[in-house]
Design a protein around this motif. Sequence first.
Motif, mmCIF file in Angstrom:
data_model
loop_
_atom_site.group_PDB
_atom_site.id
_atom_site.type_symbol
_atom_site.label_atom_id
_atom_site.label_comp_id
_atom_site.label_asym_id
_atom_site.label_seq_id
_atom_site.Cartn_x
_atom_site.Cartn_y
_atom_site.Cartn_z
ATOM 1 N N PHE A 105 -2.102 59.392 0.615
ATOM 2 C CA PHE A 105 -2.827 58.141 0.810
ATOM 3 C C PHE A 105 -4.114 58.456 1.551
ATOM 4 N N GLU A 106 -5.259 58.057 0.986
ATOM 5 C CA GLU A 106 -6.541 58.361 1.616
ATOM 6 C C GLU A 106 -7.411 57.106 1.659
ATOM 7 N N MET A 107 -8.149 56.947 2.758
ATOM 8 C CA MET A 107 -9.108 55.851 2.862
ATOM 9 C C MET A 107 -10.403 56.290 2.182
ATOM 10 N N GLY A 108 -10.427 56.157 0.878
ATOM 11 C CA GLY A 108 -11.574 56.588 0.091
ATOM 12 C C GLY A 108 -12.693 55.572 0.044
ATOM 13 N N VAL B 24 -5.969 51.060 -5.768
ATOM 14 C CA VAL B 24 -5.000 49.954 -5.736
ATOM 15 C C VAL B 24 -5.663 48.737 -5.123
ATOM 16 N N ASP B 25 -5.698 47.651 -5.876
ATOM 17 C CA ASP B 25 -6.233 46.386 -5.385
ATOM 18 C C ASP B 25 -5.175 45.306 -5.585
ATOM 19 N N ILE C 145 -4.768 61.525 -5.419
ATOM 20 C CA ILE C 145 -4.696 60.690 -4.222
ATOM 21 C C ILE C 145 -4.624 59.215 -4.599
ATOM 22 N N VAL C 146 -4.149 58.407 -3.650
ATOM 23 C CA VAL C 146 -4.127 56.948 -3.782
ATOM 24 C C VAL C 146 -5.123 56.369 -2.787
ATOM 25 N N VAL C 147 -6.006 55.481 -3.272
ATOM 26 C CA VAL C 147 -7.060 54.887 -2.446
ATOM 27 C C VAL C 147 -6.937 53.369 -2.508
ATOM 28 N N VAL D 189 -4.381 47.523 1.103
ATOM 29 C CA VAL D 189 -3.854 48.646 1.874
ATOM 30 C C VAL D 189 -2.331 48.738 1.859
ATOM 31 N N PRO D 190 -1.561 47.677 2.192
ATOM 32 C CA PRO D 190 -0.097 47.827 2.193
ATOM 33 C C PRO D 190 0.470 48.197 0.833
ATOM 34 N N ALA D 191 -0.048 47.605 -0.238
ATOM 35 C CA ALA D 191 0.442 47.941 -1.573
ATOM 36 C C ALA D 191 0.133 49.391 -1.912
ATOM 37 N N ALA D 192 -1.056 49.863 -1.520
ATOM 38 C CA ALA D 192 -1.416 51.259 -1.775
ATOM 39 C C ALA D 192 -0.516 52.205 -1.000
ATOM 40 N N LEU D 193 -0.117 51.834 0.211
ATOM 41 C CA LEU D 193 0.823 52.650 0.982
ATOM 42 C C LEU D 193 2.159 52.765 0.255
#
Length: 491
Positions: free
Chosen positions: A322-325, A367-368, A299-301, A308-312
């Motif tokens: 894509f998960e809100m971890g 992803v930050d 998963i990508v968190v 958030v947009p970069a992680a998407l």
Amino acid sequence: MSAVSASADAHDWDIDGDTLREECGVFGIYGHDDASAIVALGLHALQHRGQEAAGIVSYDDGVFHSERRQGLVGDNFSDRGTIERLAGRSAIGHVRYSTTGGTILRNVQPLFAELAGGGLSVAHNGNLTNALSIRRELVQDGAITQSTSDTEVILHLAARSRKPRIVERFIDALQRIEGAYAIVALTNKKLIGARDPMGIRPLVLGELDGRYILTSETCALDIIGARFIRDVENGEVIVISEEGIESIRFAEKRPMRPCIFEYIYFARPDSVVNGKSVYAVRKAIGRELAREAAPQADIVVPVPDSGVPAALGFAQEAGLPFEMGIIRNHYVGRTFIQPTQTVRELGVRMKHSANRAAIEGKRIVLVDDSLVRGTTSVKIVKMMRDAGAREVHFRIASPPITFPDFYGIDTPEREKLLAATHDLEGMRRYIGADSLAFLSIPGLYRAMGEDARDEACPQYTDHCFTGQYPTALTDLAIAGPKRLAMLAEAD
């Protein structure tokens, strides 16, 4: 081990202590019956640009009114009484995060002064790289300063100009200063805006009910239903009066070099900066990062909120869920520095907590948007492991930050930047991730829609990654980075 100590200091245990911070946002409107209320709404939309203080100055029938407060816009400018005290059909406002001068009321903008030709109020976003040198020259010549803000330098220079008109005095001041700035100024007859000769800081022109607006970002236009007209050009002064709009060029025409961090971090995702959707750019950054460094993962968190947009984009390109971890509590203010390490650690969790159901037993990609000191990343990685993540792969949606900023971004000295003191493997060990990767500089420029970075004349101000500063750093050359910071606070 490391030039950046892993021991706890005030920043280590404050989740906000390891993020980049912008100095401020500005908003001004001319000739509207609800001027101050509209400015307050615009500042709400710009709150992400500065949370330490806010101020509004209005003009009404020969009198300037000022309300300047520490704290958030909503806590200070939501009651009818405050807005009614800010009478008048023209007003400017400011939200502030201090990078020059402490957060004390006398530094809160807009600043105001009576000049020979009438009153002048100024609000400024950015940082002047020769403000300290000019301030000392002014003080030695007999000037009395009331703040430690570099914005006051602009007022003093305008006051000392021999030009007959206030607009000409204002331009005289601009031609003495260096650095990055977007300025809105208010006189008894005009609203004035100016953008630095490189266009480092953003400034846009809008319209509401036939009345003109100047502000830092288009999101502030959207919140009040205003129409975007255009970006203010680099090296341009905009003068708004009852006669309409006048454009004056105060610096020679040159290629614009906007700050690339507006796209990576500072601007709100729903803003359009220099014709580019910030949200679209951040997703494109994530896609490029996935093409360069997608690990084997489940998963990508995102690290909320700016990741958030970069992680998407990363998740879509990598074909991963894509998960809100990590869940962020938006109702917590700045973390207090608590007396014991245990309580300080608990304070971090007040703002960010792990969503165990989404991440337990998973190989996750965090992803930050950036990595500064690295202290927050240490906490986030540990939080993921404590919640049962099987592997933690950290991906940074910008290149390594290896140089400090002097244009309004609050970065520490170079020796406190993790990427300036560690190689990639050293950084990975420091934050405790299974793997670590940054977006490359070519990848960043591809995400910006460029074929490549122009090495001779870069399309963006990207000195935090490259060390190529676009303007003179006069104060730094005189004082050095540590001494400069001390003098800015002491003056």
